[in-house]
Scaffold this motif. Structure first.
Motif, mmCIF file in Angstrom:
data_model
loop_
_atom_site.group_PDB
_atom_site.id
_atom_site.type_symbol
_atom_site.label_atom_id
_atom_site.label_comp_id
_atom_site.label_asym_id
_atom_site.label_seq_id
_atom_site.Cartn_x
_atom_site.Cartn_y
_atom_site.Cartn_z
ATOM 1 N N ASP A 174 4.594 28.219 29.779
ATOM 2 C CA ASP A 174 3.765 28.273 30.984
ATOM 3 C C ASP A 174 4.631 28.400 32.240
ATOM 4 N N LYS A 175 5.730 27.628 32.292
ATOM 5 C CA LYS A 175 6.599 27.640 33.465
ATOM 6 C C LYS A 175 7.302 28.985 33.622
ATOM 7 N N VAL A 176 7.755 29.562 32.517
ATOM 8 C CA VAL A 176 8.405 30.865 32.575
ATOM 9 C C VAL A 176 7.421 31.926 33.067
ATOM 10 N N LEU A 177 6.193 31.883 32.553
ATOM 11 C CA LEU A 177 5.177 32.838 32.983
ATOM 12 C C LEU A 177 4.873 32.682 34.473
ATOM 13 N N ALA A 178 4.759 31.433 34.934
ATOM 14 C CA ALA A 178 4.482 31.182 36.345
ATOM 15 C C ALA A 178 5.626 31.703 37.215
ATOM 16 N N ASN A 179 6.864 31.491 36.751
ATOM 17 C CA ASN A 179 8.024 31.968 37.492
ATOM 18 C C ASN A 179 8.051 33.490 37.568
ATOM 19 N N LEU A 180 7.780 34.141 36.443
ATOM 20 C CA LEU A 180 7.741 35.599 36.421
ATOM 21 C C LEU A 180 6.660 36.132 37.346
ATOM 22 N N ASN A 181 5.473 35.517 37.276
ATOM 23 C CA ASN A 181 4.354 35.979 38.090
ATOM 24 C C ASN A 181 4.642 35.833 39.578
ATOM 25 N N SER A 182 5.331 34.750 39.961
ATOM 26 C CA SER A 182 5.632 34.520 41.374
ATOM 27 C C SER A 182 6.630 35.532 41.926
ATOM 28 N N ARG A 183 7.439 36.149 41.039
ATOM 29 C CA ARG A 183 8.466 37.106 41.467
ATOM 30 C C ARG A 183 7.922 38.524 41.597
ATOM 31 N N ILE A 184 6.721 38.755 41.075
ATOM 32 C CA ILE A 184 6.133 40.093 41.141
ATOM 33 C C ILE A 184 5.422 40.252 42.477
ATOM 34 N N THR A 185 5.883 41.182 43.287
ATOM 35 C CA THR A 185 5.307 41.360 44.624
ATOM 36 C C THR A 185 4.078 42.265 44.601
ATOM 37 N N ASN A 186 4.075 43.244 43.718
ATOM 38 C CA ASN A 186 2.942 44.158 43.630
ATOM 39 C C ASN A 186 1.999 43.693 42.528
ATOM 40 N N LYS A 187 0.873 43.103 42.932
ATOM 41 C CA LYS A 187 -0.066 42.549 41.953
ATOM 42 C C LYS A 187 -1.066 43.588 41.445
ATOM 43 N N GLU A 188 -1.047 44.783 42.040
ATOM 44 C CA GLU A 188 -1.965 45.822 41.589
ATOM 45 C C GLU A 188 -1.570 46.265 40.182
ATOM 46 N N GLY A 189 -2.559 46.427 39.346
ATOM 47 C CA GLY A 189 -2.283 46.826 37.978
ATOM 48 C C GLY A 189 -1.803 45.695 37.103
ATOM 49 N N ALA A 190 -1.988 44.438 37.556
ATOM 50 C CA ALA A 190 -1.575 43.276 36.764
ATOM 51 C C ALA A 190 -2.374 43.217 35.473
ATOM 52 N N SER A 191 -1.785 42.605 34.462
ATOM 53 C CA SER A 191 -2.423 42.512 33.148
ATOM 54 C C SER A 191 -3.761 41.783 33.227
ATOM 55 N N PRO A 192 -4.800 42.307 32.558
ATOM 56 C CA PRO A 192 -6.092 41.608 32.502
ATOM 57 C C PRO A 192 -5.969 40.217 31.883
ATOM 58 N N LEU A 193 -4.925 40.012 31.049
ATOM 59 C CA LEU A 193 -4.714 38.686 30.459
ATOM 60 C C LEU A 193 -4.381 37.660 31.533
ATOM 61 N N LEU A 194 -3.910 38.135 32.681
ATOM 62 C CA LEU A 194 -3.536 37.246 33.778
ATOM 63 C C LEU A 194 -4.618 37.169 34.850
ATOM 64 N N VAL A 195 -5.195 38.305 35.206
ATOM 65 C CA VAL A 195 -6.162 38.339 36.313
ATOM 66 C C VAL A 195 -7.605 38.521 35.840
ATOM 67 N N GLY A 196 -7.788 38.725 34.539
ATOM 68 C CA GLY A 196 -9.138 38.938 34.022
ATOM 69 C C GLY A 196 -9.533 40.399 34.108
ATOM 70 N N ASN A 197 -10.726 40.691 33.621
ATOM 71 C CA ASN A 197 -11.218 42.070 33.622
ATOM 72 C C ASN A 197 -12.191 42.346 34.755
ATOM 73 N N GLY A 198 -12.281 41.395 35.693
ATOM 74 C CA GLY A 198 -13.179 41.575 36.832
ATOM 75 C C GLY A 198 -14.581 41.051 36.590
ATOM 76 N N LYS A 199 -14.825 40.519 35.393
ATOM 77 C CA LYS A 199 -16.160 39.993 35.071
ATOM 78 C C LYS A 199 -16.058 38.552 34.585
#
Length: 220
Positions: A20-45
């Motif tokens: 969980d911590k590694v994933l959180a660290n990786l996610n915080s380093r990504i500046t462009n959130k567009e096109g992020a994985s649906p596993l992380l941001v969901g499918n919009g529904k």
């Protein structure tokens, strides 16, 4: 049996937490959130919820099975009242038995582990692979896992953990003393590529932890 199951559950916790911590660290380093994985941001529904209810294959273990099913039933009731669609994936016979009266028609599948004497990552990966296939096929929007966290021989805590989209802990703010004490991580290939791979692996990792926690709680 209890000692072996307890040791296995406790050994898996640091790995799942560190993931969980590694994933959180990786996610915080990504500046462009567009096109992020649906596993992380969901499918919009947020309409179809899959409840992954993990219990034992057998009874005679006190309130272990019924307490997990009770928590899942409570959440299912709240979701239905909110106008959501509920689907249930029962991992273990007793979960399906406990929920059949109220939500029998909502049980879309059941995974049988009666032949398994000791859980390995392979079983968790089988469940994780099935979840991924269902998600990619658009069969649900949100997946939540229900299991019993082992506290002691006389205490087990029914727990709900959202798997998809993944709920990550907040990354430590840069500039803080705690953040400066952390090692500086350089990732290769890119953070986005690694995050995509680890998000899929994390699902199976969390399921594996849940299976081991259940095994210890059942013996307790």
């Amino acid at each position: 049996k209890l000692r072996r199951a307890q040791e296995a559950a406790q050994a898996a916790r640091p790995y799942a937490e560190r993931m969980d911590k590694v994933l959180a660290n990786l996610n915080s380093r990504i500046t462009n959130k567009e096109g992020a994985s649906p596993l992380l941001v969901g499918n919009g529904k947020d309409q179809v919820h899959l409840l992954v209810v993990m219990t034992a294959e057998r009874g005679l273990c006190g309130g272990f099975n019924s307490n997990i099913a009770k928590l899942a039933r409570l959440d299912a009731n709240n979701l239905v009242k909110a106008g959501k669609t509920v689907k249930i994936l029962a991992v273990g016979k007793k979960g399906a038995d406990n929920l059949r009266r109220d939500y029998g028609k909502n049980i879309v599948d059941r995974i049988d582990f009666r032949a398994v004497k000791q859980f390995a990552y392979a079983q968790a990966n089988d469940v994780g692979t099935k979840l991924m296939a269902m998600f990619e096929a658009g069969e649900f929007d949100v997946a939540t896992m229900y299991f019993s966290e082992f506290k002691s021989v006389i205490a087990q805590k029914p727990t709900a953990l959202q798997l998809i989209p993944t709920k990550l802990p907040e990354a430590k703010a840069t500039g803080t003393v705690a953040a400066k004490a952390e090692a500086v991580n350089e990732y290769e290939p890119s953070e986005e590529e690694i995050l995509d791979v680890l998000l899929k692996r994390n699902i199976s990792t969390q399921i594996f932890r849940g299976l081991l926690e259940n095994a210890a709680s059942e013996q307790g």
